[in-house]
Design an enzyme around this catalytic site. Structure first.
Site, PDB file in Angstrom:
ATOM      1  N   ASP A   8       1.126 -37.925  39.500  1.00 53.87           N
ATOM      2  CA  ASP A   8       1.527 -37.410  40.801  1.00 53.87           C
ATOM      3  C   ASP A   8       3.052 -37.238  40.877  1.00 53.87           C
ATOM      4  O   ASP A   8       3.806 -38.131  40.468  1.00 53.87           O
ATOM      5  CB  ASP A   8       1.069 -38.433  41.857  1.00 53.87           C
ATOM      6  N   GLU A  37       2.053 -33.473  37.517  1.00 59.61           N
ATOM      7  CA  GLU A  37       2.200 -32.581  38.666  1.00 59.61           C
ATOM      8  C   GLU A  37       3.697 -32.367  38.890  1.00 59.61           C
ATOM      9  O   GLU A  37       4.383 -33.258  39.411  1.00 59.61           O
ATOM     10  CB  GLU A  37       1.570 -33.181  39.929  1.00 59.61           C
TER      11      GLU A  37
HETATM   12  C1  NOJ Z   1       0.767 -34.795  45.481  1.00 57.94           C
HETATM   13  C2  NOJ Z   1      -0.661 -35.081  45.789  1.00 57.94           C
HETATM   14  O1  NOJ Z   1      -1.460 -34.127  45.149  1.00 57.94           O
HETATM   15  C3  NOJ Z   1      -0.772 -35.073  47.287  1.00 57.94           C
HETATM   16  O2  NOJ Z   1      -2.118 -35.131  47.713  1.00 57.94           O
HETATM   17  C4  NOJ Z   1       0.021 -36.214  47.836  1.00 57.94           C
HETATM   18  O3  NOJ Z   1       0.021 -36.152  49.250  1.00 57.94           O
HETATM   19  C5  NOJ Z   1       1.458 -36.184  47.353  1.00 57.94           C
HETATM   20  N1  NOJ Z   1       1.572 -35.879  45.969  1.00 57.94           N
HETATM   21  C6  NOJ Z   1       2.119 -37.520  47.568  1.00 57.94           C
HETATM   22  O4  NOJ Z   1       1.553 -38.478  46.726  1.00 57.94           O
END
Ligand code: NOJ
Length: 509
Positions: free
Chosen positions: A200, A255
């Protein structure tokens, strides 16, 4: 050298809360996922990415973790996790867990301790700054709503940083104890046998020394879309060394939510940072051939061009589903040829194989602070009133047409989008050129995106054509139609015309 498994894998994202419960319940659980793995094997995907299932107050539905090494009782326990992992491996499905290293929950014992006093040994595990309650330390904005990325802690008289909700304080990765603690979390899951991590907001973990203001013209954007510093690359290299010390090609799929493919590409490092990264600009690209050609060209130049491997994604738990964005099932069907036909690893989102649209969520049922409830609606498994959940009113409303768009009914209909997913996944699996081969864009007129895939240490070439325009397109392509987005003419010679919002996979003569 054979390519690592993840280069030819198709990933499938499961959002545990919305996938399937193992007993009548408004939310899904790990045993429910296990009970439905046959659906994934039947579909023909290779790997599952599980969104967070860790103990969490659910302020951000699991992305606020209060214990990185356990399972939230709502989803089961560690024994249920081990069982799910074993069941995946029995079916040759790999499993990625979601690592959330940028921030914890404010209820995590680390933050509870850090907040208890300025002298607490954990204080420096988070990012605190002096100041006055009326002026945050810099201009960084939080995600989800236009508020500062800082919250004033009255009791200890300092600000703490949170790029997301105030309940998600950023960890201080400049503190070696934090690095070690997060490496321990990774070891915990790697030792259990996971095949890797979806990580993440990985680009968020390092912070520019001195925390300088964002440029004034960008200052309305969440800082999480701008945080891009050399420090993060060092930290990722440390994580990569740890992951690579395990046998079996374990994977780091990061990500990187920077809306520039050029910046995303840097997070692959010199083959020593992420193995794979999400690249979101294509997800935000409209259904227009010129726009898509530009995105594809960028991806090839910037990611393939550095010897790295791209990913392709159109839907996830953070965005309106592409079936809703693109506005028709025909387009959603044709879009699958982009996901599975372009060079790179596709990531599918549970429910897209049913052609699900976002649920309409009335104001009194909104639960997500980021407005993302619609795409998180529960997956309908049957036409019955409970759609296989044992309850008729799950945590979010059903997506549209659940009496028709459900796994049971669409499995029984070979003309359905679900069967199209299965056929194209099988065609990809059978073709080294589609999985691993080279890519060459073809000139097929203004409204058509068409390309050839060659090699991949195997037999035949493949051609994919997607007509994004409003009219039939004449295409000089000779070969056999292997898969058509509307199912027409499969197994026959390509007739020379491709209808609007249609796509084909061709085996050239
Ligand atoms: C990206 C995640 O995919 C999302 O769902 C989340 O709210 C944020 N990061 C914070 O962790």
């Amino acid at each position: 050298m054979t390519a690592p498994w993840w280069r030819s894998a198709v990933f499938y994202q499961v959002y545990p809360r919305s996938f399937a419960p193992s007993r009548p319940a408004p939310t899904g659980d790990l045993a429910g996922i296990e009970a439905h793995l046959d659906h994934l094997s039947w579909l023909g995907v290779d790997a599952v990415w599980l969104s967070p299932f860790y103990p969490s107050p659910q302020a951000d539905f699991g992305y606020d973790v209060s214990d990185y090494c356990d399972v939230d009782p709502a989803y089961g326990d560690l024994a249920a996790f081990d069982k799910l992992l074993g069941a995946c491996h029995e079916r040759d499905l790999r499993l990625l867990v979601d690592l959330v290293p940028n921030h914890s929950s404010d209820r995590h014992p680390w933050f509870v301790a850090a907040r208890s006093s300025r002298d607490d040994p954990k204080r420096d595990w988070y990012i605190w700054r002096d100041g006055t309650p009326d002026e945050p330390p810099n201009n960084w904005m939080a995600a989800f709503s236009p508020v500062p990325a800082w919250t004033w802690d009255d009791a200890t008289g300092q600000w703490y940083l949170h790029q997301f909700l105030p309940q998600q304080p950023d960890l201080n990765w400049d503190n070696p104890e934090v690095v070690e603690a997060m490496h321990d979390v990774m070891r915990f899951w790697l030792d259990r046998g996971v095949d890797g991590f979806r990580i993440d907001v990985i680009h968020g973990i390092g912070k520019e020394p001195g925390l300088p203001d964002d440029p004034p013209d960008m200052a309305r954007l969440p800082h999480a879309t701008l945080n891009d510093t050399a420090r993060t690359h060092e930290l990722i290299r440390g994580m990569r060394a740890l992951v690579d010390s395990y046998p079996g090609d374990r994977l780091m799929l990061g990500e990187v939510y920077l809306l520039s493919t050029e910046r995303v590409a840097t997070y692959y490092g010199e083959g020593d940072e992420l193995h794979l990264s999400f690249n979101f600009p294509p997800l935000y690209t409209r259904w227009r051939a010129d726009r898509w050609r530009a995105q594809i060209a960028d991806t090839h130049r910037l990611i393939d061009g550095r010897g790295a491997w791209a990913t392709w994604v159109l839907s996830n738990h953070d965005n309106v589903r592409h079936r809703s964005r693109y506005g028709s099932e025909n387009r959603a069907r044709a879009a699958l040829f982009l996901l599975l036909g372009l060079r790179g690893s596709p990531v599918l989102y549970a429910g897209e194989e049913l052609g699900l649209e976002d649920a309409v969520v009335p104001p009194d049922r909104v639960v997500d602070p980021g407005g993302r409830d619609g795409c998180r609606a529960p997956v309908p498994w049957s036409a019955a009133a409970d759609h296989g959940w044992g309850v008729t009113d799950p945590w979010l409303p059903w997506p549209p047409e659940p009496e028709r768009r459900n796994v049971e009914d669409l499995s029984a209909d070979t003309s359905s989008i679900l069967h199209l997913y299965r056929r194209l996944l099988a065609a990809r699996r059978a073709s080294p050129a589609l999985r691993l081969g080279d890519f060459e864009m073809l000139d097929a007129g203004p409204d058509v995106v068409a390309w050839r895939r060659t090699g991949g240490a195997g037999s035949g070439h493949r051609i994919v054509a997607v007509n994004m325009g409003p009219s039939p397109a004449a295409l000089e392509l000779a070969g056999t139609v292997l898969v058509a987005s509307d199912g027409a003419g499969e197994g026959s010679p390509f007739p020379g015309t491709l209808g609007p919002d249609r796509a084909v996979l061709i085996e050239p003569v």
